[in-house]
Design a protein around this motif. Structure first.
Motif, short mmCIF file in Angstrom:
data_model
loop_
_atom_site.label_atom_id
_atom_site.label_comp_id
_atom_site.label_asym_id
_atom_site.label_seq_id
_atom_site.Cartn_x
_atom_site.Cartn_y
_atom_site.Cartn_z
N GLY A 60 -23.01 23.80 7.85
CA GLY A 60 -22.29 22.87 6.99
C GLY A 60 -20.83 23.24 6.86
N HIS A 61 -20.53 24.52 6.67
CA HIS A 61 -19.15 24.96 6.55
C HIS A 61 -18.40 24.84 7.88
N LEU A 62 -19.11 25.05 8.99
CA LEU A 62 -18.48 24.85 10.29
C LEU A 62 -18.09 23.39 10.49
N GLU A 63 -18.95 22.48 10.01
CA GLU A 63 -18.65 21.06 10.11
C GLU A 63 -17.42 20.71 9.27
N LEU A 64 -17.32 21.29 8.07
CA LEU A 64 -16.14 21.05 7.23
C LEU A 64 -14.90 21.62 7.88
N LEU A 65 -15.02 22.81 8.48
CA LEU A 65 -13.88 23.44 9.13
C LEU A 65 -13.42 22.61 10.33
N ALA A 66 -14.38 21.99 11.04
CA ALA A 66 -14.03 21.18 12.21
C ALA A 66 -13.20 19.96 11.83
N ARG A 67 -13.29 19.51 10.58
CA ARG A 67 -12.54 18.34 10.13
C ARG A 67 -11.13 18.69 9.67
N SER A 68 -10.81 19.96 9.61
CA SER A 68 -9.48 20.38 9.15
C SER A 68 -8.55 20.56 10.34
N PRO A 69 -7.23 20.54 10.12
CA PRO A 69 -6.27 20.72 11.22
C PRO A 69 -6.41 22.11 11.84
N LEU A 70 -6.54 22.15 13.16
CA LEU A 70 -6.71 23.41 13.87
C LEU A 70 -5.85 23.41 15.13
N GLN A 71 -5.45 24.60 15.54
CA GLN A 71 -4.78 24.75 16.82
C GLN A 71 -5.80 24.58 17.95
N PRO A 72 -5.35 24.17 19.14
CA PRO A 72 -6.29 23.96 20.25
C PRO A 72 -7.17 25.18 20.53
N GLY A 73 -6.58 26.37 20.50
CA GLY A 73 -7.36 27.57 20.75
C GLY A 73 -8.39 27.82 19.65
N GLN A 74 -8.00 27.54 18.41
CA GLN A 74 -8.93 27.71 17.29
C GLN A 74 -10.09 26.71 17.39
N ARG A 75 -9.79 25.48 17.77
CA ARG A 75 -10.83 24.48 17.88
C ARG A 75 -11.81 24.83 19.01
N GLU A 76 -11.31 25.37 20.09
CA GLU A 76 -12.19 25.78 21.18
C GLU A 76 -13.14 26.88 20.73
N ARG A 77 -12.62 27.86 20.00
CA ARG A 77 -13.49 28.93 19.50
C ARG A 77 -14.49 28.39 18.48
N LEU A 78 -14.03 27.45 17.64
CA LEU A 78 -14.93 26.85 16.66
C LEU A 78 -16.06 26.10 17.35
N ASP A 79 -15.73 25.36 18.41
CA ASP A 79 -16.76 24.63 19.14
C ASP A 79 -17.80 25.57 19.74
N ARG A 80 -17.36 26.72 20.21
CA ARG A 80 -18.31 27.70 20.76
C ARG A 80 -19.22 28.24 19.66
N ILE A 81 -18.65 28.49 18.49
CA ILE A 81 -19.46 28.98 17.37
C ILE A 81 -20.48 27.93 16.96
N ARG A 82 -20.04 26.67 16.88
CA ARG A 82 -20.96 25.60 16.50
C ARG A 82 -22.07 25.43 17.54
N PHE A 83 -21.73 25.54 18.82
CA PHE A 83 -22.74 25.43 19.87
C PHE A 83 -23.78 26.55 19.73
N SER A 84 -23.31 27.77 19.48
CA SER A 84 -24.24 28.90 19.33
C SER A 84 -25.10 28.74 18.09
N ALA A 85 -24.50 28.28 16.98
CA ALA A 85 -25.25 28.10 15.75
C ALA A 85 -26.30 27.00 15.90
N ASP A 86 -25.94 25.91 16.58
CA ASP A 86 -26.91 24.83 16.82
C ASP A 86 -28.07 25.33 17.68
N ALA A 87 -27.75 26.13 18.72
CA ALA A 87 -28.80 26.67 19.58
C ALA A 87 -29.73 27.58 18.78
N LEU A 88 -29.15 28.41 17.90
CA LEU A 88 -29.96 29.29 17.07
C LEU A 88 -30.86 28.49 16.13
N MET A 89 -30.31 27.41 15.56
CA MET A 89 -31.10 26.58 14.66
C MET A 89 -32.28 25.95 15.41
#
Length: 309
Positions: A60-89
């Motif tokens: 849930g917090h990752l989803e909120l963070l994804a809606r905030s302004p991020l640098q391209p590199g930050q968004r790429e790392r966030l997407d990787r974290i979300r992918f790993s968290a979804d896989a774990l779920m």
């Protein structure tokens, strides 16, 4: 005249006592093993639930963070974290349901549901992931318009999610087709026939034979390259069997795979006649993809139009 015969039966009595004790010991061991299995399954189910609760907070917090302004590199790392968290779920959810099945606590709850929206929701969920890989994902539904099926839509969606997710994972190019139809089976009522067909890596006959065993991948190298626990397809088969159906696979190595889910289902009579907003219209359907052209043409026909393919 009295005739008396004496025979020593000590050995026979001792043998019978030994056999009786062995049977009692075997029964006690069986009961202990069953109790241990139930306790293990209950423990895993409880722990899976306890782990899933905080993980939902992370997602849930990752989803909120994804809606905030991020640098391209930050968004790429966030997407990787979300992918790993979804896989774990997904893994935790599979373990939880698998434990429920082992403990005999899995509930199947039939209720009316519309087949087309269910299939469409599964396709739309995985279409972005497929598109990012350059893979086209299509769906087609052959079912009476406006007529509901009666079954456990949650469990059916769970199986389809697993099958389509695997198809996207193991397909590097080409297309994936999600197809569903309602069939009349002679003397056996009505059944749902759902297929997930991909042009992925495929597998050999030997690999396909062990595919529905828990914690098995078609090949050890598959787990290293693509990840996954090998539990998802075993869970799909057990969920299907719990609903009176089965999952089957046909595959050719290097060509692709076709998974078929067959489930008995009842149809609920339509409350109102299906609307035909395009009655009397002639519509030409143009598409380079036969599956998509046929599906749109079928839908136009159900809406009353004369579809020209």
């Amino acid at each position: 005249v009295w005739v008396c015969a004496l025979r020593d039966v000590t050995a026979q009595v001792e043998l019978e006592d030994t056999l009786r004790r062995a049977r009692e010991d075997a029964e006690a061991a069986r009961q202990a093993a069953e109790a241990a299995t139930r306790a293990k399954s209950a423990f895993v189910a409880t722990m899976s639930h306890e782990i899933r609760t905080p993980l939902n907070g992370v997602l849930g917090h990752l989803e909120l963070l994804a809606r905030s302004p991020l640098q391209p590199g930050q968004r790429e790392r966030l997407d990787r974290i979300r992918f790993s968290a979804d896989a774990l779920m997904r893994i935790i959810s599979d373990v939880l349901d698998f434990s429920k099945i082992e403990a005999g606590q899995l509930d199947v709850e039939p209720a009316p549901f519309a087949l087309r929206p269910l299939i469409e929701s599964v396709a739309l969920l995985y279409a972005p992931d497929a598109l990012r890989k350059g893979v086209r994902l299509f769906f087609a539904v052959e079912a009476p318009l406006g007529q509901d099926c009666i079954g456990d839509a949650h469990r059916i969606r769970q199986i389809l999610n697993n099958l389509v997710s695997n198809a996207v994972k193991f397909t590097e190019s080409g297309r994936i087709i999600l197809r569903a139809e309602v069939q009349d089976v002679d003397g056996m009522g009505t059944q749902l026939r759902m297929q997930v067909i991909d042009s992925g890596i495929g597998m050999s006959l030997q690999q396909a034979g062990q595919l529905f065993q828990p914690f098995q991948q078609a090949d050890a190298s598959v787990s290293r390259r693509y990840g996954g626990s090998g539990l998802g397809l075993a869970l799909c088969q057990q969920l299907a069997q719990a609903m009176g159906g089965q999952v089957a696979v046909e595959s050719t190595e290097g060509v692709g795979s076709s998974f078929t889910l067959l489930l008995p289902v009842r149809l609920q009579p339509a409350a109102l006649p299906a609307a035909q907003p395009l009655a009397g219209q002639r519509i030409t359907v143009l598409s380079s993809t036969p599956e998509w052209r046929n599906e749109v043409g079928r839908l136009m026909a159900e809406w009353g139009a004369q579809a020209l393919l």
